[in-house]
Write an enzyme that holds these catalytic residues in place. Structure first.
Site: not given
Lengths: 302, 302
Positions: A172, A205, A208, A236
């Site tokens: 992320n 998140g 996108g 995941d």
């Protein structure tokens, strides 16, 4: 073409609270989410560790979906258990408790069939064990890897060795900033690309994700939903849909195929967040995934 | 086709601090940013109020770019002055001081030429005055409107009247949530669409933006930059590039044209943030804008 994906990661119990309710010890774990998502596309070989309290029926269910479990070890003791809460827009999980239980006993070793898998997905776990898994999986040509802030803070040297052996890193945006020590996300991404992976996927998140290489970049929105129940496992299952599609591709190094895989990752993740834990991703069918893929393509096309 | 855009909004002095430095009383204001951006595409007619301390040379410079100022009123006193600071990722401005000065004396009235403009852009100011401006601009067929949290909190009834007369609303995601009282952004967007505008643009800062209608949605990323100096005016120049392109379009109601306009808005804004205040958007040329447009199109195309 359908390559089998070898995935190494956790199987867990999750206790979760979101604005939509609370669930006690439901099935979770990164390898669980990943495998269920990827099994829509191809066969999966699962490497993990399970406590004696983990329901055998779930592993049998996974087997029925083409997820092999012969590299999964049952040990005496309690399974890994994560307790977390999401508030407001649910953009971030607040970890309340982490019960590692039998997890420290996980040492990924693969049987001969698993070692021949061309694609290896390493979900988030200790980088030293990820490194070991990469060395074990001798037939691997494509290493796709995830990690989290904890390892960046506490095991950065081992993580750097993992990065050198990773083809596609899926993390992320905060993790990209932490690894690179850069605030600007493009500068940060370029720095991470210089550390090993030829392809970097940055998850953002509800905003996108994007995928970049040295001179290429592609953006994918999150599939728009009016009902988001529980974000657990979204990352995941994104990786599962992404890797699943690539495993069926003629040329998984082509950026065009990587771009399609990004769309499949994004829409696959959209099912996960529609229910608690794995309840919705379990019921998602390939035709549902394809329908959202086609819709998504329209949402980014002129 | 090149329609003239009538814009009503503020001309201001901004005192800004970002991680890249501090600037005292540089030129700003929503109508300033908007006009400079839109003037790359078409002619603009500016309606605003200016204090006696505002530099005449800047209005002359605007005139030289095809921005008419005959609907701009000079009054004795100090111009509107905004003092703000950005920290970290610069996703949000922290307002330190707001000196309205002569701004309350602004009452948008238009000359006959301005009244004939087919497209009206209302930058953020008092909703009662926005409503007055809509009634004044009798030739208007397309009303594009912005607003901010302050008016949503303090003048919601007047704002609702503005929304009923607005074709395209351009606001940020927090404003969408505030107007709709909904957290989920898709639910929030649908509710705002039911309040008047047929088209809603939701700005998400560094995550880009999306535009939606009842049954259509299109996502645009922010143009990726390694150097972001000052985000001030990004939203206004987005609106300027967006409206500027639409003003040149055969059919500004077509969603295909709206989508292209979104891309032009996004890339036009990308120049603004590369410098303090208007310094970079002043130098951006149409060929630079077109180059980034072409690059951006590749970043969302399979």
């Amino acid at each position: 073409m359908k390559r089998t994906i070898l995935v190494a990661g956790t199987m867990a119990f999750d206790t979760l609270e979101t604005p939509f309710g609370k669930r006690e010890k439901i099935l979770g774990g990164s390898a669980n989410f990943f495998s269920l998502a990827a099994s829509n596309f191809t066969k999966v070989e699962l490497s993990s560790i399970l406590g004696s309290d983990f329901p055998k029926e779930h592993i049998e269910y996974m087997n029925s979906r083409g997820i092999g479990s012969s590299n999964t070890e049952w040990v005496d003791g309690k399974s890994f258990h994560w307790v977390a809460r999401y508030e407001g827009c649910m953009n971030e999980a607040e970890t309340l408790e982490t019960h590692l239980n039998i997890l420290p006993d996980y040492h990924p070793t693969f049987d001969d069939k698993a070692k021949k898998c061309e694609i290896l997905f390493l979900a988030n776990f200790h980088p030293e064990k990820q490194l070991h898994a990469i060395k074990e999986a001798q037939g691997t040509k494509l290493v796709i890897c995830d990690t989290i802030n904890f390892w960046i803070q506490n095991n950065f040297d081992a993580l750097k060795e993992v990065l050198k052996r990773t083809n596609i890193l899926v993390i992320n945006e905060n993790e990209v900033r932490m690894i690179s020590k850069e605030l600007n996300i493009m500068t940060a991404a370029k720095k991470v690309l210089s550390m090993g992976p030829s392809t970097l996927i940055v998850k953002r998140g509800e905003y996108g994700s994007f995928v970049c290489r040295k001179d290429e970049i592609f953006y994918v929105p999150a599939y728009p939903l009016q009902t988001v129940i529980d974000p657990t496992g979204a990352g995941d299952t994104f990786a599962g849909g992404f890797t699943g599609y690539l495993a069926t591709s003629k040329d998984y190094n082509s950026f065009k195929e990587i771009k399609k895989a990004m769309l499949y990752g994004s829409v696959t993740a959209s099912f996960t967040v529609e229910g608690f834990g794995i309840e919705r991703i379990k019921t998602a069918t390939m035709s549902e995934i394809q329908k959202r893929y086609d819709e998504m393509l329209k949402m980014i096309s002129l």
